[in-house]
Design an enzyme around this catalytic site. Structure first.
Site, PDB file in Angstrom:
ATOM      1  N   LYS A 192       0.833  -1.217   0.000  1.00 45.71           N
ATOM      2  CA  LYS A 192       0.000   0.000   0.000  1.00 45.71           C
ATOM      3  C   LYS A 192       0.863   1.261   0.000  1.00 45.71           C
ATOM      4  CE  LYS A 192      -2.114  -1.112   3.888  1.00 45.71           C
ATOM      5  NZ  LYS A 192      -1.567  -2.451   4.172  1.00 45.71           N
ATOM      6  N   ARG A 226     -10.202   1.278   7.917  1.00 43.13           N
ATOM      7  CA  ARG A 226      -9.887  -0.103   8.267  1.00 43.13           C
ATOM      8  C   ARG A 226     -11.026  -0.793   8.980  1.00 43.13           C
ATOM      9  NH1 ARG A 226      -3.946   0.452   8.217  1.00 43.13           N
ATOM     10  NH2 ARG A 226      -3.035  -1.525   8.791  1.00 43.13           N
ATOM     11  N   ARG A 236      11.234  -5.819   5.176  1.00 46.65           N
ATOM     12  CA  ARG A 236      11.108  -4.360   4.980  1.00 46.65           C
ATOM     13  C   ARG A 236      12.120  -3.593   5.835  1.00 46.65           C
ATOM     14  NH1 ARG A 236       5.501  -1.900   5.469  1.00 46.65           N
ATOM     15  NH2 ARG A 236       5.454  -3.339   7.219  1.00 46.65           N
ATOM     16  N   ARG A 254      10.569  -1.916  11.539  1.00 49.57           N
ATOM     17  CA  ARG A 254       9.467  -1.476  12.392  1.00 49.57           C
ATOM     18  C   ARG A 254       9.260  -2.519  13.491  1.00 49.57           C
ATOM     19  NH1 ARG A 254       4.626  -0.033   8.290  1.00 49.57           N
ATOM     20  NH2 ARG A 254       3.518  -1.363   9.756  1.00 49.57           N
ATOM     21  N   ARG A 308      -1.678  -8.863  13.131  1.00 52.94           N
ATOM     22  CA  ARG A 308      -2.110  -7.845  12.153  1.00 52.94           C
ATOM     23  C   ARG A 308      -3.017  -8.477  11.093  1.00 52.94           C
ATOM     24  NH1 ARG A 308       3.670  -5.596  10.687  1.00 52.94           N
ATOM     25  NH2 ARG A 308       2.600  -4.543   8.988  1.00 52.94           N
TER      26      ARG A 308
HETATM   27  P1  AP5 Z   1       4.746  -1.553   1.893  1.00 57.31           P
HETATM   28  O1  AP5 Z   1       4.481  -0.730   0.686  1.00 57.31           O
HETATM   29  O2  AP5 Z   1       5.420  -0.944   3.050  1.00 57.31           O
HETATM   30  O3  AP5 Z   1       3.382  -2.305   2.333  1.00 57.31           O
HETATM   31  P2  AP5 Z   1       2.137  -1.790   3.151  1.00 57.31           P
HETATM   32  O4  AP5 Z   1       0.942  -2.435   2.547  1.00 57.31           O
HETATM   33  O5  AP5 Z   1       2.152  -0.313   3.272  1.00 57.31           O
HETATM   34  O6  AP5 Z   1       2.426  -2.500   4.528  1.00 57.31           O
HETATM   35  P3  AP5 Z   1       2.210  -1.981   6.011  1.00 57.31           P
HETATM   36  O7  AP5 Z   1       2.920  -2.960   6.877  1.00 57.31           O
HETATM   37  O8  AP5 Z   1       2.573  -0.546   6.141  1.00 57.31           O
HETATM   38  O9  AP5 Z   1       0.699  -2.175   6.176  1.00 57.31           O
HETATM   39  P4  AP5 Z   1      -0.059  -2.255   7.486  1.00 57.31           P
HETATM   40  O10 AP5 Z   1      -1.452  -2.091   7.022  1.00 57.31           O
HETATM   41  O11 AP5 Z   1       0.193  -3.479   8.289  1.00 57.31           O
HETATM   42  O12 AP5 Z   1       0.574  -1.098   8.386  1.00 57.31           O
HETATM   43  P5  AP5 Z   1       0.176   0.394   8.650  1.00 57.31           P
HETATM   44  O13 AP5 Z   1       1.405   1.188   8.756  1.00 57.31           O
HETATM   45  O14 AP5 Z   1      -0.893   0.831   7.731  1.00 57.31           O
HETATM   46  O15 AP5 Z   1       5.582  -2.844   1.387  1.00 57.31           O
HETATM   47  C1  AP5 Z   1       6.009  -3.838   2.303  1.00 57.31           C
HETATM   48  C2  AP5 Z   1       7.424  -4.326   1.889  1.00 57.31           C
HETATM   49  O16 AP5 Z   1       7.339  -4.967   0.617  1.00 57.31           O
HETATM   50  C3  AP5 Z   1       8.460  -3.191   1.725  1.00 57.31           C
HETATM   51  O17 AP5 Z   1       9.701  -3.694   2.131  1.00 57.31           O
HETATM   52  C4  AP5 Z   1       8.455  -2.906   0.219  1.00 57.31           C
HETATM   53  O18 AP5 Z   1       9.705  -2.421  -0.223  1.00 57.31           O
HETATM   54  C5  AP5 Z   1       8.157  -4.293  -0.343  1.00 57.31           C
HETATM   55  N1  AP5 Z   1       7.383  -4.269  -1.589  1.00 57.31           N
HETATM   56  C6  AP5 Z   1       6.341  -3.448  -1.910  1.00 57.31           C
HETATM   57  N2  AP5 Z   1       5.845  -3.767  -3.140  1.00 57.31           N
HETATM   58  C7  AP5 Z   1       6.587  -4.815  -3.576  1.00 57.31           C
HETATM   59  C8  AP5 Z   1       6.571  -5.620  -4.779  1.00 57.31           C
HETATM   60  N3  AP5 Z   1       5.654  -5.414  -5.752  1.00 57.31           N
HETATM   61  N4  AP5 Z   1       7.471  -6.623  -4.899  1.00 57.31           N
HETATM   62  C9  AP5 Z   1       8.371  -6.870  -3.898  1.00 57.31           C
HETATM   63  N5  AP5 Z   1       8.451  -6.146  -2.741  1.00 57.31           N
HETATM   64  C10 AP5 Z   1       7.564  -5.147  -2.589  1.00 57.31           C
HETATM   65  O19 AP5 Z   1      -0.467   0.278  10.101  1.00 57.31           O
HETATM   66  C11 AP5 Z   1       0.352  -0.076  11.206  1.00 57.31           C
HETATM   67  C12 AP5 Z   1      -0.481  -0.141  12.467  1.00 57.31           C
HETATM   68  O20 AP5 Z   1      -1.053   1.153  12.738  1.00 57.31           O
HETATM   69  C13 AP5 Z   1      -1.683  -1.103  12.434  1.00 57.31           C
HETATM   70  O21 AP5 Z   1      -1.302  -2.411  12.759  1.00 57.31           O
HETATM   71  C14 AP5 Z   1      -2.577  -0.476  13.506  1.00 57.31           C
HETATM   72  O22 AP5 Z   1      -2.079  -0.762  14.787  1.00 57.31           O
HETATM   73  C15 AP5 Z   1      -2.387   1.024  13.257  1.00 57.31           C
HETATM   74  N6  AP5 Z   1      -3.318   1.587  12.268  1.00 57.31           N
HETATM   75  C16 AP5 Z   1      -2.989   2.119  11.058  1.00 57.31           C
HETATM   76  N7  AP5 Z   1      -4.072   2.580  10.425  1.00 57.31           N
HETATM   77  C17 AP5 Z   1      -5.123   2.349  11.244  1.00 57.31           C
HETATM   78  C18 AP5 Z   1      -6.517   2.583  11.130  1.00 57.31           C
HETATM   79  N8  AP5 Z   1      -7.053   3.138  10.035  1.00 57.31           N
HETATM   80  N9  AP5 Z   1      -7.313   2.206  12.169  1.00 57.31           N
HETATM   81  C19 AP5 Z   1      -6.797   1.651  13.284  1.00 57.31           C
HETATM   82  N10 AP5 Z   1      -5.482   1.395  13.452  1.00 57.31           N
HETATM   83  C20 AP5 Z   1      -4.646   1.734  12.433  1.00 57.31           C
HETATM   84 MG    MG Z   2       2.384   1.041   4.876  1.00 58.37          MG
END
Ligand code: AP5
Ligand code: MG
Length: 211
Positions: free
Chosen positions: A14, A87, A126, A159, A170
């Site tokens: 994402k 979410r 990552r 992270r 998660r």
């Molecule tokens: P990356 O692009 O970082 O993936 P991502 O989908 O953004 O993954 P996240 O871990 O950030 O998602 P998440 O939903 O768990 O965490 P968030 O920060 O939103 O890519 C991942 C890896 O793959 C990287 O190393 C990248 O280089 C690699 N990659 C990407 N594309 C690739 C490809 N095509 N091929 C190969 N490699 C690739 O949320 C974190 C926490 O915050 C949650 O757990 C929760 O506690 C809280 N939170 C966040 N939002 C909310 C909400 N709306 N409501 C409640 N709690 C929330």
């Molecule tokens: Mg992310």
């Protein structure tokens, strides 16, 4: 370009795709994960309250997330890409209300899909920049200089929630609380289902073709 939402499991890409779309279509990227991590890093009272939840892979309350998002949105102009928000169905309904008051609308919801084994490999490999938040991957997107951010020279690290145990929590949160949103947006005719497998450039091309 109007307002886009990007949706999918932890580690699906994402953030990577949002950064690309923000640049390509001149959108402001808002990631609730990044907003929450900023509060935690700055050790604000809110940051201290939510640190354990985020490190443990549990969702933060809708109320907290809505407040942070609305405040961040107020500082932007033009189109948005919302990364990792909404979410829960409640967040999605509140977003509709917030958009209505701002005269905005969701134009498309990009749903990235990927097998669980591939998700895990992406998450555990990552590397994130402590300075600017740029994202790399040990194997798939390594930085030019090991341990250093290409953009700002900041230190790269893992992270705290990027470990196989927390990823399980998660994923469980995602399945239970976030997956129901698929139906919500499918019923509105906004859902674009995108195969998240392949290189980042291949996935980007599929997204651009769909919107
Ligand atoms: P990356 O692009 O970082 O993936 P991502 O989908 O953004 O993954 P996240 O871990 O950030 O998602 P998440 O939903 O768990 O965490 P968030 O920060 O939103 O890519 C991942 C890896 O793959 C990287 O190393 C990248 O280089 C690699 N990659 C990407 N594309 C690739 C490809 N095509 N091929 C190969 N490699 C690739 O949320 C974190 C926490 O915050 C949650 O757990 C929760 O506690 C809280 N939170 C966040 N939002 C909310 C909400 N709306 N409501 C409640 N709690 C929330
Ligand atoms: Mg992310």
């Amino acid at each position: 370009m109007k307002n886009l939402l990007i949706f999918g499991a932890p580690g699906v890409g994402k953030g990577t795709q949002s950064a690309f779309l923000a640049e390509k279509f001149s959108l402001s990227q808002l990631s609730t994960g990044d907003l929450l991590r900023r509060e935690i890093a700055a050790a604000t009272p809110l940051g201290k309250r939510i640190a354990d939840l985020v490190a443990g892979g549990k969702l933060v309350s809708d109320e907290i997330v809505m407040k942070l998002l609305a405040a961040a949105m107020a500082k932007t102009e033009g189109g948005l890409i919302l990364d990792g928000f909404p979410r829960t169905v409640n967040q999605a309904e509140q977003l509709d209300d917030l958009f209505a008051t701002l005269g905005k609308k969701s134009a498309a919801v990009i749903y990235l899909k990927l097998d669980e084994s591939a998700l895990l490999e992406r998450v555990v490999g990552r590397l994130s920049c402590g300075g600017c938040g740029a994202v790399y991957h040990r194997k798939f997107m390594p930085p030019r200089v090991a341990g250093k951010c290409d953009d700002c020279g900041g230190e790269l690290g893992h992270r705290p929630d990027d470990n196989p145990i927390t990823v399980k929590t998660r994923l469980a949160e995602y399945r239970q609380k976030t997956m129901p949103l698929l139906e919500f947006y499918r019923n509105k005719g906004l859902l674009k289902e995108i195969d998240g497998d392949g290189t980042a450039a291949e996935v980007s091309a599929r997204i651009v073709a769909s919107i």
